[in-house]
Motif scaffolding. Structure first.
Motif, PDB file in Angstrom:
ATOM      1  N   GLY A 181     -33.063 -53.461  33.239  1.00 20.71           N
ATOM      2  CA  GLY A 181     -33.538 -53.741  31.889  1.00 20.71           C
ATOM      3  C   GLY A 181     -35.037 -53.674  31.718  1.00 20.71           C
ATOM      4  N   HIS A 182     -35.774 -53.358  32.791  1.00 20.55           N
ATOM      5  CA  HIS A 182     -37.236 -53.283  32.642  1.00 20.55           C
ATOM      6  C   HIS A 182     -37.629 -52.209  31.628  1.00 20.55           C
ATOM      7  CE1 HIS A 182     -36.704 -50.051  35.581  1.00 20.55           C
ATOM      8  NE2 HIS A 182     -37.825 -49.554  35.102  1.00 20.55           N
ATOM      9  N   ASP A 183     -36.766 -51.225  31.462  1.00 21.40           N
ATOM     10  CA  ASP A 183     -37.060 -50.155  30.503  1.00 21.40           C
ATOM     11  C   ASP A 183     -36.929 -50.612  29.051  1.00 21.40           C
ATOM     12  OD1 ASP A 183     -34.330 -50.449  30.901  1.00 21.40           O
ATOM     13  OD2 ASP A 183     -33.897 -48.322  30.641  1.00 21.40           O
ATOM     14  N   PRO A 235     -38.501 -64.270  28.010  1.00 27.01           N
ATOM     15  CA  PRO A 235     -38.893 -63.065  28.761  1.00 27.01           C
ATOM     16  C   PRO A 235     -37.701 -62.386  29.424  1.00 27.01           C
ATOM     17  CG  PRO A 235     -40.235 -64.969  29.405  1.00 27.01           C
ATOM     18  CD  PRO A 235     -39.138 -65.480  28.530  1.00 27.01           C
ATOM     19  N   LEU A 236     -37.777 -61.063  29.501  1.00 22.35           N
ATOM     20  CA  LEU A 236     -36.817 -60.307  30.303  1.00 22.35           C
ATOM     21  C   LEU A 236     -36.993 -60.686  31.771  1.00 22.35           C
ATOM     22  CD1 LEU A 236     -37.288 -56.715  28.847  1.00 22.35           C
ATOM     23  CD2 LEU A 236     -35.163 -58.047  28.766  1.00 22.35           C
ATOM     24  N   PHE A 237     -38.254 -60.720  32.188  1.00 25.16           N
ATOM     25  CA  PHE A 237     -38.590 -61.114  33.557  1.00 25.16           C
ATOM     26  C   PHE A 237     -40.057 -61.499  33.607  1.00 25.16           C
ATOM     27  CE2 PHE A 237     -39.133 -56.537  33.312  1.00 25.16           C
ATOM     28  CZ  PHE A 237     -40.360 -56.324  33.901  1.00 25.16           C
ATOM     29  N   TRP A 249     -38.873 -63.756  38.395  1.00 22.85           N
ATOM     30  CA  TRP A 249     -37.899 -64.602  37.728  1.00 22.85           C
ATOM     31  C   TRP A 249     -37.337 -63.818  36.548  1.00 22.85           C
ATOM     32  CZ3 TRP A 249     -42.938 -66.092  38.680  1.00 22.85           C
ATOM     33  CH2 TRP A 249     -43.139 -67.138  39.578  1.00 22.85           C
ATOM     34  N   GLY A 250     -36.140 -64.139  36.127  1.00 26.85           N
ATOM     35  CA  GLY A 250     -35.583 -63.535  34.921  1.00 26.85           C
ATOM     36  C   GLY A 250     -34.082 -63.392  34.994  1.00 26.85           C
ATOM     37  N   ARG A 251     -33.503 -63.149  33.836  1.00 21.39           N
ATOM     38  CA  ARG A 251     -32.041 -63.095  33.738  1.00 21.39           C
ATOM     39  C   ARG A 251     -31.433 -61.925  34.499  1.00 21.39           C
ATOM     40  NH1 ARG A 251     -33.737 -62.582  28.039  1.00 21.39           N
ATOM     41  NH2 ARG A 251     -33.848 -60.373  27.551  1.00 21.39           N
TER      42      ARG A 251
END
Length: 134
Positions: free
Chosen positions: A6-8, A78-80, A94-96
């Motif tokens: 999902g970083h994109d 945040p996403l991460f 950290w992140g989902r």
């Protein structure tokens, strides 16, 4: 460095100057002062640079000086988040969508990508922040 799934989707990144690096040894999230907010193409360039960070031997200090929080345009959480220690080549995520294997990573701070990332972070701080913890 292995970025989370999902970083994109990231549309916005906060650059965080970490004031209490020792807190991040056991913390559940990234803490510090937001010194810059990047959007659009700046986000894509930053994440490409982070993704290019090569692996490195593990060191021990982990006293991070800089971090990022990445957001998409649909959720206020945040996403991460990533805290970077440029002294010991360590990163904590950290992140989902961050997997167990991604939570603690090592990167080569002296690589071309590492030096450029630190330069960009320092350019965000008042006075250019050429010193201080990395």
């Amino acid at each position: 460095m292995r970025l989370p799934l999902g970083h994109d989707r990231a549309e916005l990144v906060e650059v965080v100057r970490i004031g209490d690096p020792a807190r991040h040894l056991t913390s559940r999230d990234l803490a510090g002062d937001v010194v810059e907010v990047w959007a659009g193409e700046e986000v894509r360039q930053l994440l490409r640079l982070v993704g290019e960070l090569p692996d490195s031997p593990k060191y021990r200090c982990f006293l991070p000086g800089w971090g990022i929080r990445a957001y998409d345009d649909t959720d206020p959480e945040p996403l991460f988040e990533i805290a970077f220690c440029f002294r010991c080549n360590g990163a904590r995520l950290w992140g989902r969508d961050v997997t167990q294997e991604q939570r603690h990573q090592d990167f080569e701070a002296e690589s071309t990508a590492g030096r450029e990332l630190l330069r960009r972070f320092r350019a965000c701080a008042p006075g250019g922040d050429v010193g201080g913890p990395g």
